[in-house]
Design an enzyme around this catalytic site. Sequence first.
Site, PDB file in Angstrom:
ATOM      1  N   ASP A  63       0.842  -1.196   0.000  1.00  0.00           N
ATOM      2  CA  ASP A  63       0.000   0.000   0.000  1.00  0.00           C
ATOM      3  C   ASP A  63       0.879   1.249   0.000  1.00  0.00           C
ATOM      4  OD1 ASP A  63      -1.796   2.026   0.356  1.00  0.00           O
ATOM      5  OD2 ASP A  63      -2.559   1.334   2.295  1.00  0.00           O
ATOM      6  N   GLU A 140      31.313   9.297   4.159  1.00  0.00           N
ATOM      7  CA  GLU A 140      31.890   9.054   5.480  1.00  0.00           C
ATOM      8  C   GLU A 140      30.836   9.402   6.535  1.00  0.00           C
ATOM      9  OE1 GLU A 140      35.305  11.545   5.657  1.00  0.00           O
ATOM     10  OE2 GLU A 140      36.378  10.520   4.045  1.00  0.00           O
ATOM     11  N   GLU A 142      29.226   9.777   9.897  1.00  0.00           N
ATOM     12  CA  GLU A 142      29.603   9.759  11.307  1.00  0.00           C
ATOM     13  C   GLU A 142      28.363   9.492  12.166  1.00  0.00           C
ATOM     14  OE1 GLU A 142      33.203  13.050  10.814  1.00  0.00           O
ATOM     15  OE2 GLU A 142      31.203  13.674  11.452  1.00  0.00           O
ATOM     16  N   GLU A 197      35.891   9.642  16.551  1.00  0.00           N
ATOM     17  CA  GLU A 197      35.877  10.984  15.993  1.00  0.00           C
ATOM     18  C   GLU A 197      36.182  12.023  17.073  1.00  0.00           C
ATOM     19  OE1 GLU A 197      35.842  13.175  13.767  1.00  0.00           O
ATOM     20  OE2 GLU A 197      35.938  11.909  11.995  1.00  0.00           O
ATOM     21  N   GLU A 204      33.453   7.049  13.397  1.00  0.00           N
ATOM     22  CA  GLU A 204      33.409   7.001  11.939  1.00  0.00           C
ATOM     23  C   GLU A 204      33.960   5.651  11.476  1.00  0.00           C
ATOM     24  OE1 GLU A 204      35.847   9.108   8.370  1.00  0.00           O
ATOM     25  OE2 GLU A 204      34.721  10.493   9.659  1.00  0.00           O
ATOM     26  N   HIS A 253      30.669  13.446   4.861  1.00  0.00           N
ATOM     27  CA  HIS A 253      31.501  13.939   3.759  1.00  0.00           C
ATOM     28  C   HIS A 253      31.398  12.949   2.605  1.00  0.00           C
ATOM     29  CE1 HIS A 253      34.085  15.719   7.241  1.00  0.00           C
ATOM     30  NE2 HIS A 253      32.955  16.373   7.067  1.00  0.00           N
ATOM     31  N   ARG A 324      39.733  22.686   5.719  1.00  0.00           N
ATOM     32  CA  ARG A 324      38.442  22.013   5.815  1.00  0.00           C
ATOM     33  C   ARG A 324      37.309  22.963   6.177  1.00  0.00           C
ATOM     34  NH1 ARG A 324      42.229  18.116   6.443  1.00  0.00           N
ATOM     35  NH2 ARG A 324      41.618  15.939   6.082  1.00  0.00           N
ATOM     36  N   GLU A 342      35.552  16.308  -2.565  1.00  0.00           N
ATOM     37  CA  GLU A 342      34.882  15.913  -1.331  1.00  0.00           C
ATOM     38  C   GLU A 342      33.898  16.999  -0.927  1.00  0.00           C
ATOM     39  OE1 GLU A 342      35.989  14.927   3.360  1.00  0.00           O
ATOM     40  OE2 GLU A 342      37.372  16.041   2.074  1.00  0.00           O
ATOM     41  N   ARG A 344      31.741  18.444   1.718  1.00  0.00           N
ATOM     42  CA  ARG A 344      31.838  18.288   3.170  1.00  0.00           C
ATOM     43  C   ARG A 344      30.559  18.706   3.902  1.00  0.00           C
ATOM     44  NH1 ARG A 344      36.492  17.334   5.411  1.00  0.00           N
ATOM     45  NH2 ARG A 344      36.009  18.548   7.286  1.00  0.00           N
TER      46      ARG A 344
END
Length: 453
Positions: A63, A140, A142, A197, A204, A253, A324, A342, A344
């Site tokens: 359904d 990645e 976390e 982490e 992670e 990430h 970063r 990447e 982030r």
Amino acid sequence: MTDEHTAPDGGLTDEAQDVLDEIDDKDVEFLRLQFTDILGTVKNVSVPADQAEKAFTEGIYFDGSSIEGFVRIQESDMRLKPDPSTFAVLPWRDGHSARLICDVIDTSTGEPFEGDPRYVLKDALARAEEMGYTVNAAPEPEFFLFEEDEDGRATTKTNDAGGYFDLAPKDLASDVRRDIIYGLESMGFEMEASHHEVAQGQHEINFEYADALTTADNVGTFRTVVRAIAAQHDLHATFMPKPIPRINGSGMHTHISLFEDGENAFHDEDDEFDLSGTAHSFLAGILEHAEALAAVTNPTVNSYKRLVPGYEAPVYVAWSDRNRSALIRKPAARVPAASRIEARFPDPSCNPYLAFAVLIHAGLDGIEQGLECPDPVRENIYEFDEEKREEYGIDTLPSNLGEAIDALEADEVVQDALGSHVTEKFIEAKTAEYDEFRVDVSQWELDQYLETF
């Protein structure tokens, strides 16, 4: 009724037959046929293993009106079509249960249901294929591990006081991560690394990249396995982006690369950053649509508690090959095949199918338009004042879910990536979520104002 998993004579393909043989060999008793709603919640229908052949040849009906963002009550019949390549025995069920990830079929047309998130990603990959590309991705995700109370409910009390890359005795969850890795490996994952982490109770576990569809399937499986095995240790695993205030939140990430004729289309050894013109344009496309992308990659009210300066979460629409603090980073690559970008900013509360789909469409739009990538920002953008950010032409992500929804409603490229059905249902669900948040009164407000005014 035939499909890609049914032979022309109505029998099974070799791949589907292999699954039936494996079910017999491993004494599997029950099959979980899994799919996701538009919010990324994994749904499943459990059937006895002896129904597997019927599932491949006829499908399993359900359904659709009861699933978030699917169909109205008067159009409720949907059909699940299992993908035999996704068969895996569940590691926490003593080998007696297995899962198959399914595509959702619209029974009124016999075609893929446009509201199925897996179909949305397949559509994005088809666009890439038309342009000559295949897409690889590696996330990645976390997560936090919290203790449970005496009633088995989740608390926000972390089970360790560890920090980044810490070992026991500070990191008390190494055994949990080990069991999670064993479970994932038994389901076919190729693991790369695991570690504690930055925040207490935060972890992670990384698995190897694959094509984007397999990777999106893997994210859903990963979250399910992490939760199930954590529960075996009397812990609650959460992928909530910011469960504890004033410490780092959890991101996802996401590494992306395009391949063309078996070669990495993102690599150019003559470029200062080893990135090809294709990669630069793809990156520029993501930056161009970043504000609207955030509604999908960071889809909860809580997501924007993570996206604030000072907690390693990117909020500035820029890229870098070093720091970063930028939205997108160019990681170092040991070999040409590893050249990638990447993103982030996504977090693990997102629907991976939709998140990957909009990132891919935005990047491909950059390639089609021939967008030029701005220069990388190698300084710490967190230390910039507003005047310096304006000088560099750096915008910011939305500061809340409401702003992200507004950006999505103004961005036709991201809407096209989702399709009209998912766009309408997604905006409807997220607007309701944000409106509910806006009318609520938090404990912080009571603490701050109740006795002051």
